[in-house]
Design a protein around this motif. Structure first.
Motif, short mmCIF file in Angstrom:
data_model
loop_
_atom_site.label_atom_id
_atom_site.label_comp_id
_atom_site.label_asym_id
_atom_site.label_seq_id
_atom_site.Cartn_x
_atom_site.Cartn_y
_atom_site.Cartn_z
N ARG A 120 3.48 6.66 8.74
CA ARG A 120 4.05 5.44 9.30
C ARG A 120 4.03 4.35 8.25
NH1 ARG A 120 -0.19 4.89 13.91
NH2 ARG A 120 -1.39 5.41 12.07
N SER A 121 4.88 3.36 8.41
CA SER A 121 4.95 2.29 7.42
C SER A 121 3.65 1.50 7.35
CB SER A 121 6.12 1.37 7.72
OG SER A 121 5.94 0.78 9.00
N ARG A 152 1.30 6.72 1.30
CA ARG A 152 2.51 7.38 1.78
C ARG A 152 3.25 8.06 0.63
NH1 ARG A 152 3.70 2.20 3.83
NH2 ARG A 152 5.83 2.26 3.01
N ILE A 153 3.72 9.25 0.89
CA ILE A 153 4.66 9.93 0.00
C ILE A 153 5.92 10.09 0.82
CG2 ILE A 153 5.14 11.99 -1.36
CD1 ILE A 153 2.11 12.42 -1.58
N GLN A 154 7.02 9.52 0.35
CA GLN A 154 8.20 9.44 1.19
C GLN A 154 9.47 9.52 0.35
OE1 GLN A 154 7.16 5.51 2.74
NE2 GLN A 154 8.77 4.56 1.47
N GLU A 155 10.56 9.91 1.01
CA GLU A 155 11.86 9.94 0.32
C GLU A 155 12.46 8.54 0.22
OE1 GLU A 155 14.68 12.68 1.84
OE2 GLU A 155 13.34 14.40 1.75
N GLU A 156 12.33 7.78 1.28
CA GLU A 156 13.06 6.52 1.36
C GLU A 156 12.46 5.45 0.45
OE1 GLU A 156 10.34 6.71 5.03
OE2 GLU A 156 11.52 8.08 3.82
N ASP A 157 13.30 4.48 0.11
CA ASP A 157 12.87 3.36 -0.71
C ASP A 157 11.92 2.48 0.10
OD1 ASP A 157 12.71 1.76 -2.93
OD2 ASP A 157 14.76 1.00 -2.82
N PHE A 158 11.25 1.57 -0.60
CA PHE A 158 10.29 0.68 0.07
C PHE A 158 10.58 -0.76 -0.37
CE2 PHE A 158 8.44 2.70 -3.69
CZ PHE A 158 8.24 1.60 -4.52
N SER A 159 10.06 -1.69 0.41
CA SER A 159 10.17 -3.11 0.07
C SER A 159 8.84 -3.57 -0.48
CB SER A 159 10.53 -3.93 1.31
OG SER A 159 10.19 -5.29 1.10
N GLU A 168 -0.77 14.84 -0.70
CA GLU A 168 -1.21 13.85 0.28
C GLU A 168 -2.73 13.73 0.29
OE1 GLU A 168 0.69 14.11 4.06
OE2 GLU A 168 -0.78 12.81 5.02
N THR A 169 -3.41 14.86 0.22
CA THR A 169 -4.88 14.82 0.16
C THR A 169 -5.35 14.09 -1.09
OG1 THR A 169 -5.00 16.91 1.36
CG2 THR A 169 -6.96 16.26 0.14
N ILE A 172 2.16 4.03 -2.60
CA ILE A 172 3.39 4.62 -2.08
C ILE A 172 4.13 5.30 -3.23
CG2 ILE A 172 5.60 4.16 -0.92
CD1 ILE A 172 4.16 1.55 0.12
N HIS A 173 4.51 6.55 -3.05
CA HIS A 173 5.26 7.28 -4.08
C HIS A 173 6.46 7.93 -3.43
CE1 HIS A 173 6.27 9.68 -7.53
NE2 HIS A 173 5.18 9.35 -8.19
N ARG A 174 7.62 7.74 -4.03
CA ARG A 174 8.83 8.39 -3.51
C ARG A 174 8.95 9.80 -4.09
NH1 ARG A 174 13.93 4.95 -4.49
NH2 ARG A 174 14.80 6.33 -2.90
#
Lengths: 149, 76
Positions: free
Chosen positions: A3-4, A9-16, A63-64, A85-87
């Protein structure tokens, strides 16, 4: 399910970056300073012109490792909170890749921890990049650790 | 016994797959898994068994284990 509001977080989407800094800032009124590191995709490398960078991960281990990295930072430094946070996707040159946000009572601890987190992430978290080079008709695999920014 | 082997980055490109299952006898080690795959041990390779990084290629592997063979990490 990430969740934001999660600090790791490791995610595909961009972040602000602004939203992530604010999310940390409101967690405590003890915070006296926030240090950030924002990693972006360069448009060049030793392989030539780079149009994009593709990232892949060993998802469960990554993630761990990122969670462990946050815990270590909180134990090692006099800081209040850290967000990592890493894309993991194809990132076009100029776009954001990774963000480290560290909040502390004093700036020295925030700066020290922020540098330690990004340096350690590069050595410790199973994520790999592959450059998409514009001037040669193939993908350029970078199997060497990324030089420190 | 069967062992799931995962490849990442340039190793996956060299192996032309991201995962495969190998079968072996009792007493298997990381080194024997790599030998079965024709991969020479190298300081440039990182190994994880069940998501735990291992530096000893004689580390034992057991039925159902997951072995990851990885190039140096390059995130960030």
């Amino acid at each position: 399910m990430q969740r934001s509001t999660d600090h790791v977080r490791i995610q595909e989407e961009d972040f602000s970056m602004e939203a992530e800094v604010n999310a940390i800032r409101v967690t405590s009124q003890r915070i006296g300073g926030i240090a950030t590191f924002l990693g972006c995709a360069r448009d060049f490398s030793d392989n030539g012109v780079v149009s994009a960078i593709h990232f892949e991960q060993y998802a469960s281990m990554a993630e761990t490792a990122m969670q462990d990295l946050r815990k270590q930072a909180l134990q090692k430094f006099d800081i209040i909170e850290v967000r990592i946070i890493h894309r993991v996707t194809t990132v076009v040159a100029g776009e954001q890749i990774v963000l480290i946000v560290v909040a502390a009572e004093h700036r020295a601890s925030a700066f020290d921890a922020c540098r330690w987190v990004i340096d350690t992430l590069k050595q410790y978290v199973p994520i790999w990049k592959k450059e998409v080079c514009s001037d040669i008709p193939k993908l350029c695999f970078d199997a060497t650790p990324t030089p420190l920014h | 016994m069967s062992i799931q082997v995962l490849f990442f980055g340039v190793i996956a490109e060299q192996q032309k797959t991201k995962a495969l299952t190998i079968h072996g006898e009792d007493g298997m080690t990381v080194a024997k898994v790599m030998a079965k795959l024709g991969i020479s041990p190298s300081k440039a390779l990182l190994i994880a068994v069940n998501e735990q990084q291992q530096h000893d290629i004689e580390f034992p592997v057991h039925d159902g284990d997951e072995v990851a063979i990885m190039p140096p990490f390059s995130g960030g």
